[in-house]
Design a protein around this motif. Structure first.
Motif, short mmCIF file in Angstrom:
data_model
loop_
_atom_site.label_atom_id
_atom_site.label_comp_id
_atom_site.label_asym_id
_atom_site.label_seq_id
_atom_site.Cartn_x
_atom_site.Cartn_y
_atom_site.Cartn_z
N ARG A 90 0.80 -1.22 0.00
CA ARG A 90 0.00 0.00 0.00
C ARG A 90 0.84 1.28 0.00
NH1 ARG A 90 -5.22 -1.58 1.55
NH2 ARG A 90 -5.26 -3.73 2.35
N VAL A 91 2.14 1.17 0.13
CA VAL A 91 2.94 2.38 0.29
C VAL A 91 2.91 3.23 -0.98
CG1 VAL A 91 4.51 1.45 2.03
CG2 VAL A 91 5.02 1.13 -0.40
N ALA A 92 3.16 4.51 -0.78
CA ALA A 92 3.20 5.46 -1.89
C ALA A 92 4.42 6.35 -1.72
CB ALA A 92 1.92 6.30 -1.91
N ILE A 93 4.78 7.04 -2.76
CA ILE A 93 5.82 8.06 -2.69
C ILE A 93 5.27 9.26 -1.93
CG2 ILE A 93 7.17 9.68 -4.10
CD1 ILE A 93 7.17 7.53 -6.30
N ASN B 33 15.04 15.26 3.94
CA ASN B 33 13.87 14.61 4.51
C ASN B 33 14.24 13.23 5.01
OD1 ASN B 33 11.21 14.49 5.25
ND2 ASN B 33 10.39 14.22 3.19
N TRP B 34 13.27 12.53 5.57
CA TRP B 34 13.48 11.16 6.03
C TRP B 34 12.71 10.21 5.13
CZ3 TRP B 34 9.89 8.00 9.19
CH2 TRP B 34 8.60 8.53 9.22
N LEU B 35 12.98 8.92 5.26
CA LEU B 35 12.31 7.91 4.43
C LEU B 35 11.51 6.99 5.35
CD1 LEU B 35 12.04 6.84 1.51
CD2 LEU B 35 13.85 5.21 2.06
N PRO B 36 10.17 7.08 5.31
CA PRO B 36 9.35 6.22 6.17
C PRO B 36 9.52 4.74 5.85
CG PRO B 36 8.08 8.09 5.39
CD PRO B 36 9.36 8.08 4.62
N ARG B 37 9.10 3.93 6.78
CA ARG B 37 9.24 2.48 6.68
C ARG B 37 8.52 1.96 5.44
NH1 ARG B 37 6.16 -1.65 9.72
NH2 ARG B 37 7.42 -3.53 9.92
N GLN C 205 8.83 2.59 2.43
CA GLN C 205 8.51 3.54 1.36
C GLN C 205 9.63 3.58 0.33
OE1 GLN C 205 7.84 7.99 1.96
NE2 GLN C 205 5.79 7.14 2.17
N PRO C 206 9.28 3.69 -0.98
CA PRO C 206 10.32 3.71 -2.01
C PRO C 206 11.08 5.03 -2.10
CG PRO C 206 8.17 3.98 -3.01
CD PRO C 206 7.92 3.69 -1.55
N ALA C 207 10.37 6.16 -1.87
CA ALA C 207 11.01 7.46 -2.06
C ALA C 207 10.24 8.54 -1.31
CB ALA C 207 11.09 7.82 -3.55
N SER C 208 11.00 9.50 -0.81
CA SER C 208 10.43 10.69 -0.19
C SER C 208 11.11 11.89 -0.85
CB SER C 208 10.67 10.69 1.32
OG SER C 208 10.15 11.84 1.92
N ILE C 209 10.33 12.78 -1.44
CA ILE C 209 10.89 13.82 -2.30
C ILE C 209 10.32 15.17 -1.87
CG2 ILE C 209 11.11 14.64 -4.68
CD1 ILE C 209 10.50 11.55 -5.37
#
Length: 540
Positions: free
Chosen positions: A330-333, A358-362, A364-368
């Motif tokens: 279910r994860v999203a960018i 930024n940080w990268l949640p558990r 998750q593929p990418a945080s932009i």
């Protein structure tokens, strides 16, 4: 000093995640590049100490999980929180130092922030890096802290939020549920996400993003999201067949902070679904998709509904929703965008460039996150190292910027700017004869649709007070003029206009002067002079 009320559900969820998954860093921050002679660490500590009435610097969450409450430390140890690194000469030493600093743990007791001074890599230049834990500062909170410490003018007030109807609440609920629907894009059993992260930046001229989007009824954030969609379209076609030829699931962060909550610590934001139109083959098509999709999140009534939901939802329910959103299927960018409209400096040394991180949640593929300042938008890509080719996203983002339309269709106008009669001048970085019209209708449109003022009292003969134009509306007007037209008119100057007609005349004159002025060296270079790296390789 504002004493913070109970933590928001997002505050508590972030705090609980940090306790349950301590190996996942939630450090966010900004890197300020300054011109001048670096201060001594003692001077910087004294400067920070003079601003410790700022609640975000003295409050932190303490306690187990969802039962945590705000604690106050009026005198945090600045010897531990304001530190320095002296680098060897050479710009090549800066980027490794910054990436290492981003991964360095925050102080583990008391308020969760620190400030680092980096100098020695180049004469006449130095870096100040502000870092904080996401449970105590969101993106707008971080900008507020920056403005307090390094601002040259008061921070702008938040937009007022009108009453929300039933449809706004129903739309908010549907959006939250759709954001946690299964998408099965990132749960490839052959390439499971590991949580190991890569980090990189792209730096592009803000004008390119703004000009391409505003002519289609959007703003700089829309240009950023459309460009990101183009970069991810290229990446998925080359490296990730599961995502190729389809919109990629993403969420965008929405600021819900009220004007009176400027100094409040914690997270006063929420998320909204923002599918990235990576299936659309043209840059123009991607821009149109994004502009249409973001209209909902920009609607003041919808944001009021989002804020009410955030205030009323139990922390346990919000935690369950966040947990569901971070399951592999279910994860999203995550995307976010910030704009700093006023210059920053330390003493007399100007901040010439800003990089967010930024940080990268558990799972998750990418945080932009993108941040616009002084003519340059810096974009930080934090990606899971297990995904092939994601390290190339900064370069692909630069390529996608080059695809943006530079000669807008003269028949295309933003929906909020119908043809008027009045003073006409070229739009910023005008190419191909793009124009904007400044007249009474243009200014009234901003005051009604952006500052949420009632339309009836706004007429040309009215004084600002009679028209209901308060300091908050003046701030919104100033920021909107800068974002749409590239024209900076301070709130002080706007407030001096004795009538609405005089206000229109002032804006039209300044706009005409701006259009007649040759671009500065930095504008001609698109801000590239400020880049700390030579390669083309920034929150929340």
């Amino acid at each position: 000093m504002i004493v913070p009320p109970r933590p928001t559900p997002m505050d508590l969820t972030m705090h609980d995640m940090a306790q349950v998954h301590p190996s996942i860093s939630q450090t966010i921050g900004v890197i300020l590049h300054l011109e001048g002679t670096a201060p001594t660490i003692g001077e910087l500590r004294r400067h920070v100490a003079s601003h410790l009435r700022q609640p975000r610097l003295t409050h932190y969450l303490h306690g187990p999980g969802l039962k945590a409450r705000w604690h106050h430390d009026p005198a945090p140890d600045l010897n531990h929180r304001v530190r320095e690194q002296h680098l060897p000469p050479g710009d090549q030493h800066l980027e490794p130092a910054l990436t290492g600093l981003i991964a360095h743990p925050l102080p583990d007791t008391g308020p969760l922030w620190d400030i680092w001074l980096l100098a020695g890599y180049a004469p006449g230049r130095y870096v100040i890096c502000l870092r904080a834990h996401h449970s105590t500062q969101d993106g707008m909170g971080l900008i507020g802290t920056l403005t307090t410490l390094f601002g040259t003018a008061p921070a702008p007030a938040a937009d007022p939020l009108p009453r929300a109807g039933v449809s706004a609440y129903l739309g908010t609920a549907r959006g939250m549920l759709s954001a946690c629907a299964a998408n099965n894009v990132w749960n490839d059993p052959a390439r499971p996400l590991t949580g190991d992260r890569d980090i990189g930046w792209a730096h592009v001229p803000t004008q390119r993003l703004r000009t391409a989007a505003t002519v289609r009824g959007g703003d700089t954030n829309d240009g950023f999201l459309a460009t990101l969609s183009g970069a991810l379209r290229t990446w998925s076609s080359q490296y990730w067949p599961r995502g190729a030829g389809r919109p990629l699931p993403a969420i965008t962060m929405v600021n819900l902070r009220r004007a009176e909550e400027h100094d409040r610590p914690g997270n006063l934001c929420t998320f909204a679904p923002m599918p990235l139109p990576c299936h659309e083959p043209t840059a123009e098509g991607r821009l149109d998709h994004v502009v249409a999709a973001t209209l909902t999140a920009k609607d003041p009534a919808r944001r009021r509904a989002m804020r009410s939901v955030m205030d009323l939802v139990p922390a346990l329910a919000f935690q369950a929703l966040a947990t569901r959103m971070t399951t592999p299927d279910r994860v999203a960018i995550t995307t976010s965008y910030l704009a700093i409209h006023r210059p920053l400096r330390y003493k007399r040394d100007p901040v010439i460039h800003i990089q967010p991180f930024n940080w990268l949640p558990r799972h998750q593929p990418a945080s932009i996150v993108g941040c616009s300042y002084a003519g340059t938008t810096s974009v930080c890509f934090v990606t899971d190292a297990a995904l092939p080719g994601l390290r190339e996203l900064p370069s692909l983002f630069h390529d996608a910027v080059e695809e943006l339309p530079q000669r807008p269709d003269p028949q295309m106008r933003p929906p909020t700017q119908p043809p008027h009669t009045g003073v006409t001048f070229p739009a910023p970085a005008a190419v191909g004869g793009a124009t904007a019209v400044v007249d009474f209708a243009f200014i009234k449109d901003i005051l009604v649709n952006q500052a949420a003022l009632p339309a009836a009292p706004i007429n040309q003969q009215a004084t600002q007070a009679q028209a209901g134009i308060d300091s908050m509306a003046v701030t919104v007007l100033s920021m909107t003029l800068e974002d749409r037209l590239g024209v900076l008119i301070t709130e002080h100057d706007l407030a001096k206009a004795p009538s609405v007609a005089a206000l229109v005349e002032l804006v039209a004159q300044r706009a005409a002067q701006h259009s007649d002025s040759p671009p500065s060296a930095r504008e001609r270079a698109g801000g590239e002079r400020c880049h700390p790296q030579s390669d083309r390789t920034p929150e929340t």
